[in-house]
Design an enzyme around this catalytic site. Sequence first.
Site, mmCIF file in Angstrom:
data_model
loop_
_atom_site.group_PDB
_atom_site.id
_atom_site.type_symbol
_atom_site.label_atom_id
_atom_site.label_comp_id
_atom_site.label_asym_id
_atom_site.label_seq_id
_atom_site.Cartn_x
_atom_site.Cartn_y
_atom_site.Cartn_z
ATOM 1 N N GLY A 50 0.813 -1.395 -0.117
ATOM 2 C CA GLY A 50 0.293 0.052 -0.184
ATOM 3 C C GLY A 50 0.780 0.958 -0.052
ATOM 4 N N GLY B 42 0.033 6.295 -0.280
ATOM 5 C CA GLY B 42 -0.273 6.504 -0.274
ATOM 6 C C GLY B 42 0.736 8.512 0.058
ATOM 7 N N GLY B 43 0.157 9.577 0.042
ATOM 8 C CA GLY B 43 0.747 10.837 0.019
ATOM 9 C C GLY B 43 2.159 10.609 0.217
ATOM 10 C CG MET B 44 3.981 13.003 1.836
ATOM 11 S SD MET B 44 4.085 14.653 3.802
ATOM 12 C CE MET B 44 3.402 14.816 3.860
ATOM 13 C CE LYS C 27 0.867 4.039 8.421
ATOM 14 N NZ LYS C 27 0.391 4.848 9.256
ATOM 15 C CG ASP D 61 -8.807 11.306 10.139
ATOM 16 O OD1 ASP D 61 -7.454 10.843 8.794
ATOM 17 O OD2 ASP D 61 -9.115 11.633 9.564
#
Length: 585
Positions: free
Chosen positions: A17, A19-21, A39, A133
């Site tokens: 996976g 994403g952004g950064m 991660k 979030d």
Amino acid sequence: MAGHVLGGRYELTERIGAGGMGVVWSARDRLLHRTVAVKVLSGAGGTPDAAVRLEREARAAAGLSENRHVVTVHDFGRDGDTVYVVMERVSGRTLDAFLRAEGPPGPALAVEWVRQVCAALEAAHAAGVVHRDIKPANVILTPDGTVKVLDFGIAWFHPMHGLERISRDLVAGSAPWMSPEQIQGAQMDHRSDLYSTGCLLYELLTGRTPFGDRDTYSLFVAHVTEPVVAPGLLRPGIPAALDTLTLRLLAKSPNDRPGSASEVAARLGAVGRDLGAVATTPYNPSAPPTGPGSAVPAALSPAPGPPPAVDPAALASPSATGGGRRWPASRRTARTAALGGALAVLATAGVLWLNHPDGSDDSGARAADRTDGSHTSAPASGADPDTTPGSATPAPAAPSPTPSTTSGTGKAADMRFPRTATGTSPLPSGWRLAHETRYRMDLPVPADFTGSDNDGKGMIYEGPGGQIVISVYHDFDVAKATRTSLQEQLAWYRKGADGTMSEARSDGIKDVILLGLPGAGFEVTYHKTDSSQTGSRHHRIERGVQDAEKEELYFRVEYPDTPEYDARARKVLATMQDRIVLHPR
């Protein structure tokens, strides 16, 4: 980076996976010979702020590792310019992916999933952490039906944690699920998470977020000013009690929402038990709302016609939520003037790094945000959410009082134990079902555990060699409140338990959920002095809850204080709690 070894220990094997950064990898832990999720922040994504967020996420989740509804963090480190966090490799898919693939689940499933989210939030709030979030992309559903909360990267921490703030200038979140106070930069506490949880529940019930598919600015206006259409108007058959609870969670003022995640979990447990096989109609976005099936007061239903025009200043006014800090006129004016320009770029600003696998990958790695631009930031008010004293000591919310009523109507009368197990999937391999009719309960037991009578109220189960001992009590007409009994028990341990232990240490009584009801529990570590294992370090977990009929359920587990025994004991305890069935007297 496939094949790269981080910290001399974690060998990256497969990218699962991005994403952004950030990028999420499946990896092999060379030391413990297990598969983990890693991660990674590196290159352009490895900014100082991103590294701080990753460390905050690791600390938040690590502090909640005993909660089965939070993804476990194993490690955090730096390898050269690469910052990484190591987590358990979770099989499953996010609720975001579920909704895209299958649409909204049945109400009973929606209620159960959100109840488990509340169990995670209850632990986080008690630890001084506000997630900030909660949304479908940050909740993962495992094959056995367990729900786990992900991504504490923008969490608010109580100052006692001593963690660096994220930013002086931004209040971050995801627009479709942000609370009014979060959007306004007003004082915020654990009840902001409850609003986002209401948005999640609403989406699971209806297939859409409370204010639909709008641009970011319109969503901000709606969260602050617009009433919500009751779920039952969009999907006939949803019980009135569930409509009422959902709308309470989505109240504009935090003071009008439930007081704690444990309270929400208890109410969801009661609704879930009453749902049964309630027939509902799939949500049809082209169909107008219909009246039948909803008992929502007219004042909570939206007025006909388009939403009223809203002055952008309304978004900047803390009084719109019924509270919050007030600023001098000059600061409020400057803040409002900057709002329009700032919001114009929010959808693409991307101040938060994203790492959610795309919808085609349901391998269940530690997933976080979806990369559809919904993760946005609202301009701050000048109040720093990470340092402002009023912005949430997330009220380790006052524990729900133990019900004392035995009849009648109302909240206390609804707090009764369910008579069926909450777990629905087959028992894990190596387990058996014990029918303890004398103690009016059925519960799963590992096949290698043996049982013995206790004192007429419960059973004791011992693992091979007696290293792990689990006691399960089920009793009626209990005169003393469970929390009081636990407090007395903990004091007894701390005094040395009549010479049977020494150096007892504990963080004190905490709120827990058992069978969907709010209860209490504690953990204590000590030296044994009453057995052949004298001087060895041991650990005990005690949890109990009493319902409105003064019926009590109580668990206690004791084991040597080592990682191996701890992991198995917690797994056994969690499975027993999920699968126990109680019988009436």
